[in-house]
Design a protein around this motif. Structure first.
Motif, PDB file in Angstrom:
ATOM      1  N   ALA A  16       0.810  -1.223   0.000  1.00 39.46           N
ATOM      2  CA  ALA A  16       0.000   0.000   0.000  1.00 39.46           C
ATOM      3  C   ALA A  16       0.843   1.272   0.000  1.00 39.46           C
ATOM      4  N   ALA A  17       2.063   1.201   0.524  1.00 38.41           N
ATOM      5  CA  ALA A  17       2.894   2.403   0.638  1.00 38.41           C
ATOM      6  C   ALA A  17       3.698   2.689  -0.622  1.00 38.41           C
ATOM      7  N   PHE A  18       3.728   1.731  -1.565  1.00 38.51           N
ATOM      8  CA  PHE A  18       4.605   1.909  -2.721  1.00 38.51           C
ATOM      9  C   PHE A  18       3.974   2.843  -3.747  1.00 38.51           C
ATOM     10  N   MET A  19       4.737   3.870  -4.131  1.00 39.02           N
ATOM     11  CA  MET A  19       4.218   4.916  -5.013  1.00 39.02           C
ATOM     12  C   MET A  19       4.795   4.836  -6.427  1.00 39.02           C
ATOM     13  N   GLY A  20       5.591   3.812  -6.700  1.00 35.19           N
ATOM     14  CA  GLY A  20       6.242   3.706  -7.999  1.00 35.19           C
ATOM     15  C   GLY A  20       7.656   4.241  -7.945  1.00 35.19           C
ATOM     16  N   ALA A  21       8.354   4.110  -9.054  1.00 39.32           N
ATOM     17  CA  ALA A  21       9.755   4.543  -9.108  1.00 39.32           C
ATOM     18  C   ALA A  21       9.859   6.019  -9.466  1.00 39.32           C
ATOM     19  N   LEU A  22      10.887   6.662  -8.930  1.00 39.64           N
ATOM     20  CA  LEU A  22      11.186   8.025  -9.348  1.00 39.64           C
ATOM     21  C   LEU A  22      11.704   8.003 -10.784  1.00 39.64           C
ATOM     22  N   THR A  23      11.494   9.087 -11.493  1.00 37.35           N
ATOM     23  CA  THR A  23      12.021   9.202 -12.843  1.00 37.35           C
ATOM     24  C   THR A  23      13.462   9.711 -12.789  1.00 37.35           C
ATOM     25  N   ARG A  24      14.061   9.882 -13.963  1.00 32.96           N
ATOM     26  CA  ARG A  24      15.389  10.499 -14.043  1.00 32.96           C
ATOM     27  C   ARG A  24      15.279  11.921 -14.607  1.00 32.96           C
ATOM     28  N   GLN A  25      14.149  12.532 -14.354  1.00 33.32           N
ATOM     29  CA  GLN A  25      13.938  13.919 -14.747  1.00 33.32           C
ATOM     30  C   GLN A  25      13.924  14.770 -13.488  1.00 33.32           C
ATOM     31  N   GLN A  82      -2.268   3.533  -9.589  1.00 37.34           N
ATOM     32  CA  GLN A  82      -1.679   3.944 -10.865  1.00 37.34           C
ATOM     33  C   GLN A  82      -1.795   2.832 -11.904  1.00 37.34           C
ATOM     34  N   ARG A  83      -1.611   1.590 -11.482  1.00 31.64           N
ATOM     35  CA  ARG A  83      -1.725   0.454 -12.409  1.00 31.64           C
ATOM     36  C   ARG A  83      -3.151   0.354 -12.957  1.00 31.64           C
ATOM     37  N   GLN A 121      -5.303   2.707 -13.423  1.00 26.89           N
ATOM     38  CA  GLN A 121      -5.499   3.761 -14.417  1.00 26.89           C
ATOM     39  C   GLN A 121      -4.713   3.464 -15.687  1.00 26.89           C
ATOM     40  N   ALA A 122      -3.495   2.949 -15.522  1.00 25.13           N
ATOM     41  CA  ALA A 122      -2.669   2.629 -16.690  1.00 25.13           C
ATOM     42  C   ALA A 122      -3.320   1.545 -17.547  1.00 25.13           C
ATOM     43  N   ARG A 123      -4.001   0.607 -16.908  1.00 23.44           N
ATOM     44  CA  ARG A 123      -4.720  -0.429 -17.657  1.00 23.44           C
ATOM     45  C   ARG A 123      -5.804   0.177 -18.534  1.00 23.44           C
ATOM     46  N   ILE A 124      -6.543   1.120 -17.969  1.00 29.64           N
ATOM     47  CA  ILE A 124      -7.601   1.784 -18.739  1.00 29.64           C
ATOM     48  C   ILE A 124      -6.996   2.514 -19.928  1.00 29.64           C
ATOM     49  N   ASP A 125      -5.905   3.241 -19.684  1.00 28.14           N
ATOM     50  CA  ASP A 125      -5.248   3.986 -20.758  1.00 28.14           C
ATOM     51  C   ASP A 125      -4.735   3.044 -21.844  1.00 28.14           C
ATOM     52  N   PRO A 129       7.057  -0.447 -15.700  1.00 31.23           N
ATOM     53  CA  PRO A 129       6.946  -0.392 -14.232  1.00 31.23           C
ATOM     54  C   PRO A 129       5.536  -0.138 -13.731  1.00 31.23           C
ATOM     55  N   ARG A 130       4.654   0.420 -14.568  1.00 32.02           N
ATOM     56  CA  ARG A 130       3.278   0.674 -14.130  1.00 32.02           C
ATOM     57  C   ARG A 130       2.465  -0.617 -14.048  1.00 32.02           C
ATOM     58  N   PHE A 131       2.885  -1.635 -14.789  1.00 27.53           N
ATOM     59  CA  PHE A 131       2.122  -2.877 -14.865  1.00 27.53           C
ATOM     60  C   PHE A 131       2.781  -4.058 -14.164  1.00 27.53           C
ATOM     61  N   LEU A 132       4.099  -4.055 -14.052  1.00 27.67           N
ATOM     62  CA  LEU A 132       4.823  -5.236 -13.590  1.00 27.67           C
ATOM     63  C   LEU A 132       4.829  -5.328 -12.067  1.00 27.67           C
ATOM     64  N   ALA A 133       4.145  -6.329 -11.551  1.00 29.77           N
ATOM     65  CA  ALA A 133       4.144  -6.574 -10.103  1.00 29.77           C
ATOM     66  C   ALA A 133       5.431  -7.294  -9.716  1.00 29.77           C
TER      67      ALA A 133
END
Length: 549
Positions: A248-257, A353-354, A356-360, A401-405
């Motif tokens: 529940a606490a995982f927010m995804g990876a930071l970008t390199r931007q 996020q996953r 929403q990414a599935r819908i997109d 990364p948005r889809f891969l568990a």
């Protein structure tokens, strides 16, 4: 003591150090070693068809096993071929003993064919580089090399092996391995300071890195996140799995931007870095990724990373697992406040996020050429639950990364250095290190061609690897950066067309089953069939190039 040749002593010492796999591509100066390989059945020789592939296979094996491996290449051209892969191994911290045969001492003075001093070439990318000048020194050198390679920060070492040393016969005491216990925890005073800052924070964040996977500390890191109600971000460089994505606490990876990273971190009042690089970026930006005034605690076994680029308030040189075990009992927190913070993260965490990414992605389900985001959705949906993913897709896998568990520390391996060519042969080493687990490689067409020879070794050993080529027929990442940075779309040397690369024919020539997919509805059936086969195979999937083709 009994008499032994240098070549036999070399292999015996590797075996004594626990090496089970010797990756190599033999040449004339390595014939002495190849002569005695059959006498050491405990050492599995794995042939690569070019030295970059050899080094990448050893790198992959070390990353997935955490164990020592050996790789042997052929004099100066072979070491030169291996340098890009050695650069990758440096960043992934792979404990590889890399060796190269060398012309006999004295003969090199004549500057014969293939001769150059090898040690200065390898030196910038390894922890230690040395030429063996006497067979009598082999025990001391091999034991030291293994100790250095395996002592954090782990990494490759290099040995130059002249022919006369390998052919020398003498009585030799082989000695025994030494391992350094580095599983240390911080001093009580440091732990108290870290605990105090965590308990005082109102919006803490954790930056999770590859050392959590390396030291099998996912459970401890997850417990900490729950205890203090911290948002968890993955490192900007995808070395490996870094944290359970479905937590529940995982927010995804930071970008390199830099600008994006800074905006993300500005929402927090404390950053705890657990076994990660502190905001390693890629291209230049005048914007610093670390917000001014954000307190930073950094825990890492790699002392060089501590305080290297950015302000760090508490720098802890210690084992991340041991640190967490010692820290957790010290935290006396407001559990209700922590649970409230975790609840607030739910709407924006990785799982949300996953969804929403599935819908997109489904909006592009009929798009031809295939939309890369839709490919990543179908790829992750069809993966066997115990699959290991190797990622070198660059632009095509931007959405992966948005889809891969990722649930376990050995579920994923990415491109640690940014240098291309790891995925195709690296998957061979990973598969050898994790027998029984299916390996799924997602690699771009351009990246695949840097070390396509690795396909032969996968076929030769009948490894359960499925190679998926995200084929956009060009170097899309370079095109996008040319447009973004230089404001021109006049592309030179960035297309892989006329003729197109025929990956199906290439794979079949190396002995793999292969097919091409151009219709998005064919993706899932093709992937399921490939994974179920348990055999090395390749799927060439035509994806959009991002510029109308």
């Amino acid at each position: 003591m009994t008499a032994i040749t240098g070549r036999a002593a070399f292999l015996q010492l590797l075996a004594d150090e626990g090496v089970t796999h010797l990756f190599g591509n033999p040449g004339t100066t390595e014939l002495a070693i190849m002569e005695v390989v059959p006498q050491f059945p405990q050492l599995k020789f794995v042939l690569g068809l070019q030295e970059a592939a050899v080094m990448a296979m050893a790198d992959g094996y070390c990353r997935a096993s955490g164990r020592l491996a050996a790789a042997n290449v052929h004099v100066m051209p072979g070491l030169g071929n291996a340098m890009g892969a050695l650069y990758n191994a440096k960043f992934s911290g792979s404990p590889v003993i890399l060796t190269a045969g060398q012309q006999e001492q004295g003969h090199g003075l004549l500057e014969p064919m293939l001769y150059e001093p090898l040690v200065p070439v390898a030196q910038p990318l390894v922890k230690w580089a040395v030429e063996v000048t006497r067979a009598a020194d082999l025990p001391r050198i091999i034991h030291r090399a293994a100790k250095l390679a395996l002592t954090p920060p782990t990494g490759p070492v290099f040995l130059s092996l002249p022919g006369d040393v390998l052919d020398e016969t003498l009585e030799m005491e082989l000695g025994r391995p030494v391992r350094v216990d580095t599983a240390v925890r911080p001093a009580d005073d440091s732990l108290g300071k870290v605990a105090g800052m965590l308990m005082a924070a109102k919006r803490p964040a954790i930056l999770a890195g590859q050392e959590l996977a390396l030291r099998d500390a996912f459970a401890e890191a997850a417990e900490l996140a729950e205890l203090v109600g911290a948002a968890v971000y993955g490192s900007s460089i995808p070395y490996s799995a870094q944290f359970p994505t479905e937590h529940a606490a995982f927010m995804g990876a930071l970008t390199r931007q830099q600008k994006q990273v800074r905006a993300t971190l500005e929402a927090h009042d404390l950053l705890l870095v657990l076994g990660a690089d502190l905001l390693r970026m890629s291209v230049y930006s005048p914007v610093e990724p670390l917000p001014p005034g954000l307190p930073v605690i950094h825990v890492s076994e790699r002392a060089h990373e501590l305080g290297k680029n950015y302000r760090t308030d508490i720098a802890v040189h210690a084992d991340v697992k041991q640190t967490l075990r010692a820290l957790l009992p010290l935290l006396k927190v407001d559990r209700q406040a922590a649970e409230r913070r975790l609840g607030e993260l739910k709407a924006k965490n990785w799982s949300a996020q996953r969804d929403q990414a599935r819908i997109d992605a489904m909006l592009a389900a009929e798009t031809k050429p295939i939309d890369p985001q839709y490919l990543m959705l179908r790829f992750t949906e069809t993966l066997p639950r115990d699959a290991v993913v190797v990622d070198e897709g660059l632009v095509s896998t931007y959405s992966l990364p948005r889809f891969l568990a990722m649930r376990g520390p050995r579920d994923y391996y990415g491109l640690a250095s940014g240098g291309l060519g790891f995925a195709v042969p690296g998957a061979v080493g990973i598969s050898l290190a994790l027998p029984g687990r299916p390996v799924a490689v997602m690699v771009g067409d351009g990246a695949a061609m840097y070390s396509i020879q690795g396909l032969w070794t996968a076929a030769h050993h009948r490894l359960p690897i499925t190679y998926v080529i995200a084929n956009n027929r060009g170097y899309r990442i370079i095109k996008e950066r040319l447009v973004a940075f230089r404001k021109t779309d006049r592309f030179t040397g960035m297309d892989l067309r006329d003729p197109d690369l025929d990956f199906v024919a290439l794979a079949q020539s190396f002995g793999l089953a292969a097919r091409r997919v151009a219709d998005p509805q064919d993706i899932a059936p093709a992937l399921r069939e490939a994974f179920a086969s348990g055999q090395p195979n390749l799927i060439d999937i035509r994806v959009a190039d991002g510029f109308g083709g």
